[in-house]
Design a protein around this motif. Structure first.
Motif, mmCIF file in Angstrom:
data_model
loop_
_atom_site.group_PDB
_atom_site.id
_atom_site.type_symbol
_atom_site.label_atom_id
_atom_site.label_comp_id
_atom_site.label_asym_id
_atom_site.label_seq_id
_atom_site.Cartn_x
_atom_site.Cartn_y
_atom_site.Cartn_z
ATOM 1 N N TRP A 95 0.824 -1.199 0.000
ATOM 2 C CA TRP A 95 0.000 0.000 0.000
ATOM 3 C C TRP A 95 0.862 1.255 0.000
ATOM 4 C CZ3 TRP A 95 -4.654 -0.851 -1.457
ATOM 5 C CH2 TRP A 95 -5.298 -2.026 -1.124
ATOM 6 N N PHE A 96 0.577 2.165 -0.927
ATOM 7 C CA PHE A 96 1.200 3.489 -1.056
ATOM 8 C C PHE A 96 2.658 3.447 -1.537
ATOM 9 C CE2 PHE A 96 -1.990 3.767 2.370
ATOM 10 C CZ PHE A 96 -2.867 4.669 1.786
ATOM 11 N N VAL A 97 3.157 2.289 -1.914
ATOM 12 C CA VAL A 97 4.562 2.202 -2.314
ATOM 13 C C VAL A 97 4.804 2.923 -3.644
ATOM 14 C CG1 VAL A 97 6.424 0.633 -2.989
ATOM 15 C CG2 VAL A 97 5.038 0.134 -0.971
ATOM 16 N N THR A 98 3.919 2.776 -4.609
ATOM 17 C CA THR A 98 4.129 3.487 -5.882
ATOM 18 C C THR A 98 4.030 4.996 -5.690
ATOM 19 O OG1 THR A 98 1.769 3.173 -6.419
ATOM 20 C CG2 THR A 98 3.352 1.594 -7.347
ATOM 21 N N THR A 99 3.221 5.434 -4.743
ATOM 22 C CA THR A 99 3.158 6.861 -4.433
ATOM 23 C C THR A 99 4.450 7.312 -3.772
ATOM 24 O OG1 THR A 99 0.777 6.575 -4.078
ATOM 25 C CG2 THR A 99 1.756 8.642 -3.346
ATOM 26 N N LEU A 100 4.945 6.533 -2.835
ATOM 27 C CA LEU A 100 6.221 6.804 -2.172
ATOM 28 C C LEU A 100 7.352 6.953 -3.182
ATOM 29 C CD1 LEU A 100 7.882 6.527 0.695
ATOM 30 C CD2 LEU A 100 8.239 4.196 -0.098
ATOM 31 N N ARG A 101 7.296 6.178 -4.253
ATOM 32 C CA ARG A 101 8.349 6.196 -5.282
ATOM 33 C C ARG A 101 8.131 7.286 -6.338
ATOM 34 N NH1 ARG A 101 8.718 -0.440 -6.212
ATOM 35 N NH2 ARG A 101 9.883 -0.885 -4.278
ATOM 36 N N TRP A 102 7.126 8.107 -6.165
ATOM 37 C CA TRP A 102 6.814 9.194 -7.098
ATOM 38 C C TRP A 102 6.504 8.654 -8.504
ATOM 39 C CZ3 TRP A 102 8.161 14.835 -6.631
ATOM 40 C CH2 TRP A 102 8.244 15.238 -5.285
ATOM 41 N N LEU A 103 5.817 7.521 -8.553
ATOM 42 C CA LEU A 103 5.420 6.941 -9.831
ATOM 43 C C LEU A 103 3.998 7.341 -10.205
ATOM 44 C CD1 LEU A 103 6.913 3.344 -9.408
ATOM 45 C CD2 LEU A 103 7.883 5.289 -10.671
ATOM 46 N N ASP A 104 3.117 7.429 -9.225
ATOM 47 C CA ASP A 104 1.711 7.734 -9.509
ATOM 48 C C ASP A 104 1.528 9.141 -10.054
ATOM 49 O OD1 ASP A 104 0.687 5.245 -8.654
ATOM 50 O OD2 ASP A 104 0.856 5.883 -6.574
ATOM 51 N N ASN A 105 2.209 10.110 -9.462
ATOM 52 C CA ASN A 105 2.018 11.505 -9.860
ATOM 53 C C ASN A 105 2.469 11.777 -11.285
ATOM 54 O OD1 ASN A 105 4.565 10.938 -8.463
ATOM 55 N ND2 ASN A 105 5.107 13.049 -8.900
ATOM 56 N N ALA A 106 3.313 10.895 -11.839
ATOM 57 C CA ALA A 106 3.825 11.070 -13.199
ATOM 58 C C ALA A 106 3.184 10.096 -14.185
ATOM 59 C CB ALA A 106 5.340 10.888 -13.208
ATOM 60 N N ARG A 458 15.985 12.706 0.762
ATOM 61 C CA ARG A 458 15.941 11.580 1.685
ATOM 62 C C ARG A 458 17.334 11.027 2.001
ATOM 63 N NH1 ARG A 458 11.094 8.510 -1.715
ATOM 64 N NH2 ARG A 458 9.321 9.686 -0.848
ATOM 65 N N THR A 459 18.360 11.659 1.474
ATOM 66 C CA THR A 459 19.713 11.127 1.611
ATOM 67 C C THR A 459 20.178 11.212 3.059
ATOM 68 O OG1 THR A 459 20.688 13.292 1.087
ATOM 69 C CG2 THR A 459 20.344 11.768 -0.740
ATOM 70 N N GLY A 460 20.949 10.205 3.467
ATOM 71 C CA GLY A 460 21.539 10.177 4.792
ATOM 72 C C GLY A 460 20.594 9.761 5.894
ATOM 73 N N ALA A 461 19.325 9.611 5.577
ATOM 74 C CA ALA A 461 18.336 9.210 6.578
ATOM 75 C C ALA A 461 18.108 7.703 6.492
ATOM 76 C CB ALA A 461 17.040 9.989 6.374
ATOM 77 N N ASN A 462 17.142 7.232 7.239
ATOM 78 C CA ASN A 462 16.898 5.797 7.362
ATOM 79 C C ASN A 462 15.926 5.253 6.313
ATOM 80 O OD1 ASN A 462 15.079 7.475 8.736
ATOM 81 N ND2 ASN A 462 14.449 5.886 10.156
ATOM 82 N N HIS A 463 15.811 5.932 5.183
ATOM 83 C CA HIS A 463 15.026 5.394 4.077
ATOM 84 C C HIS A 463 15.728 4.169 3.504
ATOM 85 C CE1 HIS A 463 11.986 8.585 3.691
ATOM 86 N NE2 HIS A 463 12.942 9.396 4.105
ATOM 87 N N VAL A 464 14.943 3.228 3.018
ATOM 88 C CA VAL A 464 15.473 1.971 2.486
ATOM 89 C C VAL A 464 15.412 2.039 0.969
ATOM 90 C CG1 VAL A 464 15.208 -0.541 2.459
ATOM 91 C CG2 VAL A 464 14.659 0.757 4.539
ATOM 92 N N SER A 465 16.548 1.948 0.326
ATOM 93 C CA SER A 465 16.609 2.150 -1.124
ATOM 94 C C SER A 465 15.750 1.143 -1.875
ATOM 95 C CB SER A 465 18.059 2.082 -1.607
ATOM 96 O OG SER A 465 18.643 0.833 -1.301
ATOM 97 N N ALA A 466 15.666 -0.084 -1.358
ATOM 98 C CA ALA A 466 14.850 -1.102 -2.030
ATOM 99 C C ALA A 466 13.364 -0.745 -1.972
ATOM 100 C CB ALA A 466 15.086 -2.463 -1.396
ATOM 101 N N VAL A 467 12.978 0.013 -0.968
ATOM 102 C CA VAL A 467 11.588 0.426 -0.831
ATOM 103 C C VAL A 467 11.319 1.670 -1.663
ATOM 104 C CG1 VAL A 467 9.779 1.166 0.772
ATOM 105 C CG2 VAL A 467 11.437 -0.583 1.469
ATOM 106 N N THR A 468 12.228 2.638 -1.607
ATOM 107 C CA THR A 468 12.042 3.889 -2.352
ATOM 108 C C THR A 468 12.386 3.743 -3.829
ATOM 109 O OG1 THR A 468 14.298 4.668 -1.940
ATOM 110 C CG2 THR A 468 12.616 5.210 -0.283
ATOM 111 N N ASN A 469 12.895 2.573 -4.206
ATOM 112 C CA ASN A 469 13.362 2.348 -5.575
ATOM 113 C C ASN A 469 14.450 3.357 -5.942
ATOM 114 O OD1 ASN A 469 13.290 0.817 -7.950
ATOM 115 N ND2 ASN A 469 11.896 2.268 -8.963
#
Length: 502
Positions: A95-106, A458-469
Motif C-alpha cells: 500500500w502506497f509504495v508506488t506513491t512513495l516512489r513518485w510513480l503515480d504523480n507522473a 531523503r539522503t543520509g536518513a533511514n530510508h530503504v533504497s529497495a523500498v524507495t526504488n
C-alpha cells in the motif's frame, strides 16, 4: 471538466441518498438519472443538511473498491509518503509504495493519480448543487446559513487541495497565470478549460469569505463540521501559500481561539480522540461505519493487528528525530529501538528503529486495542495554527512577535525549552522543523516542500533504497512536483484541458 457524472451524488452513497430513501448502496446504483437524485436532495432544507452530513462522511469513508483510497484520509497519506519524514522500513503489503516512489504523480492513467481529482470534484459537484438550491428552499434561516456556509467551505477546501496537487506552485508577487484547474461553479457537465492559478485562488478566497460570513457566530453539532474557526484555519493555510503573511498570522490566531494546547500526557495518548482540547476539526469513524483495513488508523497506527502494520509500521526520519531533545514530548512517541515495550506488541509485529506510536487505534470505549482500526482523524489542530502564526510573523519581519508565539507553543511540547535564540533564516528553519515533527503523519509534508520550493532530500536518513526504488532526491521546481491531470479528464474534455508537463 466532464467525466464526473451522477457518481458525484452516488459518491456519498449511504450518507446522502440511502438516508433519504432507506436504500442500500446497490439500490443507489440503480438510480436512473442524476436529475432524480438532485431532485431528492434539493427538495427540502433538511435534505440539503443531510447532503452536507454525507459530504463529511465522504471525508473518511471509502469511495470505491480500493481500500487505500479512503476519502480525504487516503490523500493525507499520499501527501506524507511523498515527503522525506515518513519512512517505510519495508514494502509490507504494497500500500502506497508506488506513491512513495513518485510513480503515480507522473502516470496519467494511475488510479492513485486519478483518485484525488475524482474525489475533490465529486465533493465540489455536491457543494455546487447545495449552493444553487439552498437560497430557494424554505426553512429555518440559521440552518440555511449553516448549510450554505459549509457548502462554500467544502468547495473552497476542495479547490485549494486540487490547486496544490495538480497545478504548479503559487509564486508570491507574480501574476500566477500558469494553468490551475477547471473551475466548475455549476452542476452542468459541459467541458471547460483550466482556469489560471490566480483565478482559482481568487475563487478559493471568495468561497472562504462567504463561508465565514454564514458560519460566524453559529454553533456546530460536533468537530466533524465546519465552523468559523475551521474556516479561519483554512484561510490561514491559503494565505501562507500565497505569501500573504499578515493575513496568515491573523487568521491562524483567530482559528485557535478556544482550542488550548493539549498537555504532554494527552499528547502521548494516541491522537485518536477529537474531544482533545486542541483539535479544531476532525472525524470520528464508529463501529457502524468502520472500514476496517481502509481506515486511517489501519495504515497509520502503531498497534492495529493488520498485515501492513505488522510488517511495515510507520517510521520517522531519524535525522528529524535527532534535531529534538528527549525532553520534547514529540520525541517520546518515537522509539529509536522500535520495541515499543509499553504497548506489549505481540512477537508477530516487526520492530524497526524510530517507529512512531503517535497514532494508536482504539475500541468503541476509547481503550487502546490492537483488534480495531478505529480512532478519530485530525484534520486541523491549534498546534498547526501556532506554527502558521509563528512562520508568518517571522516572514513578515516581526520576529520578536513570532518568538512570543513560538516559545509559548514549544514550551508546551518541551517544558525544558529556554526560548528561541536563533535569528533570521535560522529561526525560520527552526519553526519549519518544529512543524515537520508536530504535523508528521497528518498530510502536510509534500505540500510544504512544494510551497517552500524546497527539494525532496531523503539522503543520509533511514530510508530503504529497495523500498524507495532509489528515489532519494527530487530538485525544487522539478516538473514532478505538479501531478499530471488524469488522462480520463483529458479525454473527456475534448481537448479543452491541457496536460501538465510530461
Amino acid at each position: 471538466m466532464k467525466f464526473i457524472t451522477n457518481k458525484a451524488l452516488l459518491i456519498s452513497g449511504f450518507s446522502i441518498l440511502s438516508i433519504l430513501s432507506s436504500c442500500e448502496r446497490d439500490d443507489l446504483e440503480k438510480d436512473p438519472t442524476t436529475a432524480a437524485s438532485e431532485l431528492l436532495v434539493t427538495s427540502s432544507l433538511d435534505n440539503l443538511n443531510i447532503a452536507i452530513n454525507g459530504m463529511h462522511r465522504n471525508m473518511y469513508y471509502r469511495q470505491n473498491s480500493n481500500q487505500g483510497q479512503n476519502g480525504a484520509t487516503g490523500i493525507m497519506i499520499y501527501m506524507d509518503v511523498m515527503g522525506d519524514d515518513l519512512v517505510f522500513p519495508t514494502t509490507g503489503n504494497g500500500w502506497f509504495v508506488t506513491t512513495l516512489r513518485w510513480l503515480d504523480n507522473a502516470n496519467a492513467t494511475s488510479t492513485n493519480l486519478f483518485y484525488p481529482y475524482d474525489f475533490y470534484y465529486g465533493q465540489i459537484r455536491i457543494a455546487n448543487i447545495i449552493i444553487k438550491a439552498a437560497p430557494n428552499v424554505q426553512g429555518d434561516q440559521t440552518l440555511k446559513d449553516k448549510v450554505l456556509g459549509e457548502a462554500y467551505a467544502f468547495r473552497g477546501y476542495c479547490y485549494f487541495m486540487l490547486a496544490q496537487i495538480y497545478a504548479k506552485r503559487y509564486v508570491e508577487g507574480t501574476t500566477n497565470s500558469q494553468p490551475g484547474v477547471p473551475l466548475r461553479l455549476d452542476d452542468s457537465f459541459n467541458a471547460i478549460p483550466r482556469s489560471s492559478l490566480e483565478e482559482v485562488y481568487t475563487l478559493i478566497n471568495s468561497d472562504f469569505a462567504q463561508a465565514y460570513s454564514f458560519l460566524n457566530g453559529k454553533t456546530r453539532s460536533d468537530k466533524s463540521h465546519f465552523n468559523a474557526n475551521v474556516v479561519r484555519g483554512l484561510m490561514a493555510r491559503v494565505a501562507l501559500v500565497q505569501g500573504k503573511y499578515a493575513n496568515a498570522a491573523l487568521y491562524a490566531k483567530e482559528a485557535r481561539q478556544g482550542f488550548v494546547l493539549m498537555n504532554n500526557t494527552q499528547y502521548k495518548s494516541g491522537f485518536n480522540s477529537y474531544s482533545n482540547s486542541e483539535w479544531v476539526w476532525g472525524y470520528k469513524p464508529i463501529d457502524a461505519t468502520t472500514d476496517f483495513f481502509g481506515n486511517f488508523m489501519g495504515y497509520m497506527s502503531r498497534n492495529y493487528n493488520s498485515g501492513q502494520i505488522r510488517q511495515a509500521p510507520k517510521v520517522v526520519n531519524n535525522l528529524l528525530y535527532a534535531m529534538f531533545p528527549a525532553t520534547d514530548v514529540r520525541t517520546q512517541v518515537i522509539d529509536p529501538t522500535g520495541a515499543h515495550t509499553a504497548l506489549a506488541l505481540p512477537n508477530t509485529y516487526s520492530k524497526f528503529p524510530y517507529t512512531s506510536q503517535k497514532f494508536l487505534s482504539v475500541n468503541a470505549s476509547g481503550t487502546v486495542d490492537n483488534n480495531t482500526s478505529l480512532g478519530d482523524i485530525p484534520f486541523m489542530r491549534s498546534a498547526e495554527m501556532y506554527l502558521i502564526e509563528a512562520e508568518a510573523l517571522a516572514k513578515d519581519n516581526k520576529e520578536a512577535d513570532s518568538k512570543i508565539i513560538f516559545n509559548e507553543f514549544t514550551k508546551n511540547r518541551n517544558p525544558s525549552y529556554a526560548g528561541a535564540t536563533t535569528t533570521g533564516q535560522a529561526y525560520i528553519t527552526e519553526v519549519l522543523n518544529s512543524r515537520r515533527l508536530e504535523l508528521w503523519g497528518e498530510g502536510f509534508r509534500f505540500l510544504d516542500l512544494k510551497r517552500l520550493n524546497l527539494p525532496l532530500d531523503r539522503t543520509g536518513a533511514n530510508h530503504v533504497s529497495a523500498v524507495t526504488n532509489n528515489l532519494s532526491t527530487v530538485p525544487a521546481g522539478d516538473k514532478r512536483w505538479t501531478w499530471l491531470i488524469p488522462q480520463a479528464e483529458i479525454n473527456a474534455s475534448q481537448g479543452l484541458v491541457q496536460q501538465n508537463e510530461l
